[in-house]
Design an enzyme around this catalytic site. Structure first.
Site, mmCIF file in Angstrom:
data_model
loop_
_atom_site.group_PDB
_atom_site.id
_atom_site.type_symbol
_atom_site.label_atom_id
_atom_site.label_comp_id
_atom_site.label_asym_id
_atom_site.label_seq_id
_atom_site.Cartn_x
_atom_site.Cartn_y
_atom_site.Cartn_z
ATOM 1 C CE LYS A 1 74.936 -60.429 -4.936
ATOM 2 N NZ LYS A 1 74.248 -59.441 -4.121
HETATM 3 C C1 LIG Z 1 77.280 -65.138 -1.337
HETATM 4 C C2 LIG Z 1 75.870 -64.622 -1.292
HETATM 5 N N1 LIG Z 1 74.863 -65.479 -1.080
HETATM 6 C C3 LIG Z 1 73.576 -65.059 -1.029
HETATM 7 C C4 LIG Z 1 73.238 -63.740 -1.222
HETATM 8 C C5 LIG Z 1 71.815 -63.290 -1.121
HETATM 9 O O1 LIG Z 1 71.334 -62.709 -2.299
HETATM 10 P P1 LIG Z 1 70.191 -61.574 -2.262
HETATM 11 O O2 LIG Z 1 70.839 -60.287 -1.920
HETATM 12 O O3 LIG Z 1 69.631 -61.591 -3.645
HETATM 13 O O4 LIG Z 1 69.191 -62.001 -1.262
HETATM 14 C C6 LIG Z 1 74.257 -62.817 -1.463
HETATM 15 C C7 LIG Z 1 73.945 -61.401 -1.650
HETATM 16 O O5 LIG Z 1 74.742 -60.524 -1.701
HETATM 17 C C8 LIG Z 1 75.604 -63.261 -1.500
HETATM 18 O O6 LIG Z 1 76.618 -62.412 -1.723
#
Ligand SMILES: Cc1ncc(COP(=O)(O)O)c(C=O)c1O
Length: 397
Positions: free
Chosen positions: A185
């Site tokens: 990220k």
């Molecule tokens: C748009 C979006 N929302 C939520 C998430 C969820 O994040 P995590 O991977 O930290 O659970 C992601 C993860 O890639 C995402 O791209």
């Protein structure tokens, strides 16, 4: 390009000093959670910041809190774009709520706002614009659409940390916002999520939920420390082929799963964020620079269509459409960091058993045509040149 040389499609580097602070966090030498929260509150000008184990955990907790704030058992639907990260619908199901989809605009990957009003109903609890690839959703327009309807906006800025529009930072433009701090990220704490809100009623409910939410054991924190140490080395192309080719590690894959544990973030993870502002600024500058480069270079390709957000955007990955029916040898291009995401539109995720399938023509056409190029700081100029060269060789211009 050999199998043993693989450029990561997205990356947020972890440095030696980050590891040092991670160790200090693990040992409890400093209260990094307090420090991180305070810095986030100040940077985002937000009164309430909460740190959890992932972006999905953040979304799930928020949705549970919003359901309580609404205080109406009939309000159980959450509207999301029909093309987005699979974690978004998974969080809704995990929170015990229902997914409702709206088709997207292919130029922005945001909602098609002309369709959105018909998707809203008395049962709509919240809407989640997702700012995919760092292209910020039109939340101002969304505010106008939901105004007076008692529908809440979750600004999902998982892929857009540090990006702003009209002086407003992503994550702060809704009733409540989230970021993901997963590997790859905008910057990372190995895994992690941030919740922020200025609304006291929402903050109160989130606090109640998090006071009953578990913490990382020392053993799990040690695993985070080990992973951070490995990730600090593994982004090098001559090492990255190892995680990229171990299916069990799930690197680069998109999976739908509601089997995740929600925890409060540990001091070990927060230690990795000791220098987050400086890192995020540098990482995003590199993303911006690469974005500008791609816009310049790809404008001459006949079959390539860039998205309309323009070279001033800060793409987390650089998405473009490949039209004209060209077939690509993705095995080769993958080694240079090119990727495809997500595999299908949300209505076609089998586990979701979505009733109203095949009603989202744009969302279902995107996965076949959309490709992404790396924009991260580890993506060297020589890699960029090679990638553009390869795209030329396969006859796309
Ligand atoms: C748009 C979006 N929302 C939520 C998430 C969820 O994040 P995590 O991977 O930290 O659970 C992601 C993860 O890639 C995402 O791209």
């Amino acid at each position: 390009m050999s199998f043993f040389y693989h450029i990561p499609p997205s990356a947020a580097p972890i440095y030696e000093k980050d590891i040092y602070n991670c160790v200090r966090g693990f040992l409890g030498v400093e209260d990094y959670i307090y420090k991180f929260r305070k810095e986030l509150e100040e940077y985002f000008q937000t009164r309430n910041v909460y740190l959890v184990s992932s972006g999905k955990a953040a979304l799930t907790v928020i949705l549970q809190a919003l359901y309580r704030v609404a205080g109406d058992t009939h309000k159980d639907e959450v509207i999301i774009p029909a093309y987005t990260c699979y974690s978004v619908p998974a969080s809704i199901i995990k929170a015990g709520l229902k997914v409702r989809l709206c088709d997207i605009d292919e130029n922005t990957l945001d909602f098609n706002y002309s369709l959105l009003p018909d998707t809203l109903s008395e049962r709509t609890l919240a809407v989640i614009p997702c700012s995919l690839f760092g292209i910020l959703s039109d939340i101002e327009r969304l505010h106008d659409i939901v105004q007076g309807k008692g529908i809440l906006i979750i600004d999902d800025a998982a892929q857009a940390m540090g990006v702003s529009i009209n002086g407003m930072l992503a994550g702060t433009r809704g009733d409540v916002g989230i970021f993901s701090l997963d590997r790859g990220k905008n910057f990372t704490t190995v895994e992690g999520g941030i919740i922020m809100t200025n609304r006291t009623d929402i903050a109160d409910e989130i606090e109640k939920i998090l006071s009953k939410t578990g913490r990382y054991s020392k053993l799990r924190q040690l695993v985070i420390l080990l992973k951070a140490t490995i990730f600090s080395q593994i982004l090098r192309p001559f090492l990255y082929w190892i995680p990229a080719n171990f299916p069990g590690l799930g690197v680069g894959g998109t999976f739908y799963s509601t089997h995740y544990v929600i925890r409060n973030m540990s001091n070990t993870q927060a230690g990795l964020a000791w220098n987050w502002r400086a890192n995020l600024t540098r990482f995003n500058l590199a993303r911006k620079e690469n974005t500008e480069y791609y816009y310049r270079e790809l404008s001459g390709f006949n079959n390539i269509n860039c998205l309309k957000s323009g070279p001033e955007a800060t793409y987390h990955r650089f998405p473009f459409y490949l039209d004209g029916g060209k077939k690509l040898d993705m095995n080769r291009l993958k080694l240079l960091g090119m990727s495809q995401r997500y595999p299908d539109s949300i209505d076609n995720i089998p586990e979701l058993q979505y009733k109203n399938r095949n009603n989202y023509p744009v969302a279902s056409s995107v996965p076949k045509r959309l490709f992404c190029l790396p924009t991260h700081i580890k993506f060297k100029k020589s890699f960029r040149l090679k990638l553009i060269q390869q795209l030329k060789e396969i006859g796309m211009n």
